[in-house]
Design an enzyme around this catalytic site. Structure first.
Site, PDB file in Angstrom:
ATOM      1  N   TYR A 147       0.831  -1.199   0.000  1.00  0.00           N
ATOM      2  CA  TYR A 147       0.000   0.000   0.000  1.00  0.00           C
ATOM      3  C   TYR A 147       0.870   1.255   0.000  1.00  0.00           C
ATOM      4  O   TYR A 147       0.687   2.133  -0.832  1.00  0.00           O
ATOM      5  CB  TYR A 147      -0.963   0.005   1.193  1.00  0.00           C
ATOM      6  N   GLU A 154       1.674   6.303  -6.972  1.00  0.00           N
ATOM      7  CA  GLU A 154       0.536   7.004  -7.583  1.00  0.00           C
ATOM      8  C   GLU A 154       0.655   8.509  -7.364  1.00  0.00           C
ATOM      9  O   GLU A 154       0.563   9.297  -8.301  1.00  0.00           O
ATOM     10  CB  GLU A 154      -0.784   6.506  -6.982  1.00  0.00           C
TER      11      GLU A 154
END
Lengths: 221, 310
Positions: A147, A154
């Site tokens: 994550y 991102e």
């Protein structure tokens, strides 16, 4: 009658999960091979086709949740799929200048490992009725690392794409027009970056909760 | 009688319990809890009767006006109540005032002040008549809402959680600014004169109708706040349960037809969805309350909010 539907549901979901699994396995394989042979600038080009296919297929999962084929609440799947589709189509596909960035490699590797584990987990569960405990452990533990690496990739890619977004004027709607509407993709991207600030801890703690629920349930069984 | 006060996890909130008169009311109990806990003023307390474990029913909430005896089903020496902290509360009037004040003040800022130069639009700005009418319409609307809050509405609950202030103000103030930005924009394109007149005319009629609906609703309740829920009657209420929301939605429709902004339509859609949710809950509650049994009237067949759809 109900038994037939249940069987069809499991068959369809087994097929779906393993098909998308193959897509992501391709992404991981191609990404690692390209990194070793050619360098990070070429990773996007080599994974583009399976990446676009596998990631876009995830839209079906929203449908699955809506019609009740699966139990996942759409409040959890929507932000996840939304951010993935935004980065895939709205950043990488739309602004080729960013494709050579090294964060693309960390992005596709984080995503593909996560998805390989996730789809094989659900694919096995639907096919056999259960998943082996080591696979369940992987699915609910690898997010600890993936994550943060995935989200950072991102955010980083959106941030470094900003100058290209501003220059290109792509997806922008300007005034005047009869509907008195405007849209600036550059400022929208900054807004998206802002959403990551509360959004990431929210998704992370959601996974923590899911982990607790899943691992304690398997202990009791 | 002895009252034991426990939290939802079973822990005793008031050590040793409270000793109250047999004729004490729930309000008296709330006062006593407040005195002992010092932090939980009455409007923050939600008191319920304990449910047997595993029960799927909704717990019975104690009404502050009733006497405690009404809730003791046999043993009137002893009663246990379950306490829930509702968090810091503000009066509904305070909540509504702040959420409506934002749009009332922020919109004129975009009209009167040269804010668009900070968005990169230098030079003169030509103001179209429709933009002036929109300013008047908008400000009148929110002024009306504030007046109704203080002089018309009779609330079923006195307070609302403090967190709602932030949530509701974010909603009203953000949408208000969003619409004001486009409506007063130097590059704003007006619609035809006819469309503008129809839109504003229709909107004004609906605002008047909406005001009348509010008066009718007010008269269902007495000034001291009792009266709870009644079957609304008269005017549009005879065909639609939440005629007040209906007129409010149509009023925004009129405004948006006259001013034609995507921002306005977005607000209209979101507001309609929110009000539809409220209307469904209200309609359901009224139907449940007025089931036609035990001498209670039966709730008549009516549209919920937007005939002919719902």
């Amino acid at each position: 009658m109900a038994g037939v539907f249940e069987l069809l549901r499991r068959l369809y979901l087994t097929l779906y999960n393993w098909t998308v699994f193959v897509g992501w396995a391709q992404v991981l394989f191609l990404a690692v091979r390209t990194l070793k042979e050619s360098g990070h600038e070429h990773v996007y080009n080599s994974v583009e086709k399976p990446l676009l296919l596998a990631q876009t297929a995830a839209v079906l999962e929203i449908l699955h949740g809506l019609v009740g084929l699966v139990r996942s609440p759409i409040t959890a799947t929507l932000p996840q799929i939304g951010s993935r589709l935004y980065v895939t189509w709205g950043i990488l596909y739309s602004f080729p200048e960013i494709r050579t960035h090294f964060l693309v490699s960390s992005l596709v590797i984080s995503w593909s490992i996560t998805e390989i584990i996730r789809y094989s987990f659900f694919g096995t569960k639907e096919a056999l009725g259960f998943a082996p405990s080591w696979l369940m452990w992987l699915r609910y533990s690898t997010f600890f690392l993936l994550y943060p690496t995935g989200i950072s990739s991102e955010v980083g890619l959106i941030y470094f794409a900003l100058p290209y977004i501003k220059k290109s004027d792509k997806y922008c709607v300007r005034m005047p027009n009869t509907w008195n509407f405007s849209f600036d993709y550059f400022y929208a991207a900054i807004l998206v970056l802002g959403v990551y600030v509360p959004g990431s801890p929210h998704m992370y703690s959601y996974m923590l909760g899911q982990r607790k629920k899943a691992l304690s349930k398997s202990k009791r069984e | 009688m002895k009252v034991t006060v426990v939290s939802r996890s079973g822990r005793e909130l008031v050590k040793g319990g409270l000793e109250l008169n047999d004729s004490a009311s729930v309000a008296d109990l709330q006062e006593a809890i407040y005195k002992r806990t010092k932090k939980f003023y009455p409007s923050r307390q939600r008191l319920t009767l304990p449910l047997p474990p595993g029960s799927k029913d909704r717990p019975i909430v104690l009404n502050y006006k009733k006497s405690l005896k009404d809730y003791c089903d046999g043993n009137s020496d002893n009663i246990t109540v379950v306490f829930k902290d509702l968090g810091p509360q503000v009066s509904y009037r305070t909540l509504f005032f702040w959420e409506y004040l934002g749009p009332l003040i922020l919109y004129p800022v975009f009209y009167f002040f040269p804010v668009y130069q900070y968005f990169g639009y230098k030079g003169e700005r030509v103001i179209h008549p429709v933009q002036t009418y929109a300013l008047c319409y908008w400000c009148f609307h929110y002024f009306k809402r504030i007046m109704e809050t203080f002089f018309v509405h009779r609330f079923s609950h006195a307070t609302s959680p403090l967190s709602n202030v932030f949530r509701n103000c974010a909603y009203y103030w953000t949408f208000g600014s969003y619409i004001a930005y486009y409506l007063n924009h130097p590059l704003y394109t007006p619609v035809s004169d006819l469309q503008m007149k129809i839109g504003f005319g229709f909107g004004l009629i609906c605002q008047v109708a909406n005001f009348y609906c509010h008066i009718l609703l007010r008269n269902l309740r007495t000034p001291d706040g009792s009266g709870g829920y009644q079957i609304p009657r008269g005017f549009l209420f005879n065909i639609v349960t939440c005629a007040n929301y209906t007129t409010e939605i149509y009023q925004w429709l009129g405004f948006t037809i006259a001013t034609q902004t995507v921002a306005g339509y977005a607000f209209l859609v979101v507001a309609a969805m929110i009000m539809t949710n409220w209307a469904l809950a209200k309609h359901r509650r009224l139907k449940k309350l007025f089931d036609g049994k035990d001498g209670r009237p039966k709730y008549p067949r009516r549209w919920v909010i937007l005939p002919p759809f719902l």
